[in-house]
Write a protein that holds these residues in place. Structure first.
Motif, PDB file in Angstrom:
ATOM      1  N   SER A  85       3.682 -44.231 117.838  1.00 23.15           N
ATOM      2  CA  SER A  85       3.645 -45.317 116.852  1.00 23.15           C
ATOM      3  C   SER A  85       3.974 -46.648 117.512  1.00 23.15           C
ATOM      4  CB  SER A  85       4.633 -45.032 115.722  1.00 23.15           C
ATOM      5  OG  SER A  85       4.275 -43.861 115.027  1.00 23.15           O
ATOM      6  N   GLU A 144       4.300 -43.349 108.968  1.00 24.98           N
ATOM      7  CA  GLU A 144       4.133 -42.142 109.781  1.00 24.98           C
ATOM      8  C   GLU A 144       5.247 -42.025 110.820  1.00 24.98           C
ATOM      9  OE1 GLU A 144       0.312 -41.535 111.482  1.00 24.98           O
ATOM     10  OE2 GLU A 144      -0.760 -41.841 109.593  1.00 24.98           O
ATOM     11  N   SER A 148       7.783 -38.883 111.269  1.00 23.87           N
ATOM     12  CA  SER A 148       7.817 -38.114 112.522  1.00 23.87           C
ATOM     13  C   SER A 148       9.135 -38.262 113.275  1.00 23.87           C
ATOM     14  CB  SER A 148       6.668 -38.555 113.438  1.00 23.87           C
ATOM     15  OG  SER A 148       6.869 -39.894 113.876  1.00 23.87           O
TER      16      SER A 148
END
Length: 199
Positions: A85, A144, A148
């Motif tokens: 990310s 996200e 995660s």
């Protein structure tokens, strides 16, 4: 034998003329004749392809958005697997900041489009739509990251999205006016991302 004309290339040539003119003199100084001169074509040809100044500006805005999206896609495609990310955010920021002549032109003109959209009523798509798309993109990445475990605990994805947007736009403006350089903002961004993401 009739000469075959590449109409897409001709439209792009005219739009490039508008972008160069707007970046040099400001969007308020753009005229159809000025664009024709900057593009090296006749005024009649500009009118043939775009009809009005408003439609020409709308086409240029769409061209800018597509070009930026393509450059961002190329940056993301070039990332080494596995793509984190943080790497996606870094690719976004690399595209979002004016660090070379082409991106400087992009950001000067895009900010002019934003100002025009904020002060006029037009049925054409607003450049603010692109800002909202980018916000949703960042929100998706950070959401996200939170799921995660990449996002540092205690950081809210929506709040951090808006902080990143504010940081990006503030630093981008600072680079345009000479307050910062791409080199001086690098540690600012790195420190922010260090706080945002787990090691």
């Amino acid at each position: 034998m009739p000469v075959r004309v590449d109409h897409d290339a001709r439209r792009t040539q005219i739009i490039d003329g508008l972008l160069a003119l707007a970046a040099d003199r400001g969007l308020g100084e753009v005229t159809m004749r000025g664009v024709a001169d900057a593009a090296g074509v006749s005024l009649r040809l500009v009118q043939y392809y775009f009809g009005t100044k408003e439609l020409l500006i709308a086409a240029a805005m769409d061209h800018l958005a597509r070009s930026s999206e393509q450059r961002l896609r190329e940056r993301v495609d070039a990332l080494t697997e596995p793509v984190t990310s943080r790497a996606l955010i870094e690719a976004y920021l690399a595209e979002a900041l004016p660090d070379d002549p082409p991106s400087r032109q992009f950001h000067l003109v895009f900010r002019a489009f934003l100002a025009l959209a904020a002060t006029t009523r037009s049925p054409l798509r607003s450049p603010a739509d692109g800002v909202r798309i980018n916000r949703n993109r960042l929100l998706g990445i950070l959401t996200e990251a939170a799921q995660s475990g990449e996002l540092t605990p205690g950081h809210d994805p929506a709040l951090e999205t808006d902080r990143l947007m504010a940081l990006e736009h503030g630093i981008g403006t600072g680079i345009l006016i000479g307050l910062y350089t791409p080199q001086t903002v690098a540690p600012i961004l790195a420190q922010h991302l260090d706080e945002l993401f787990t090691a």
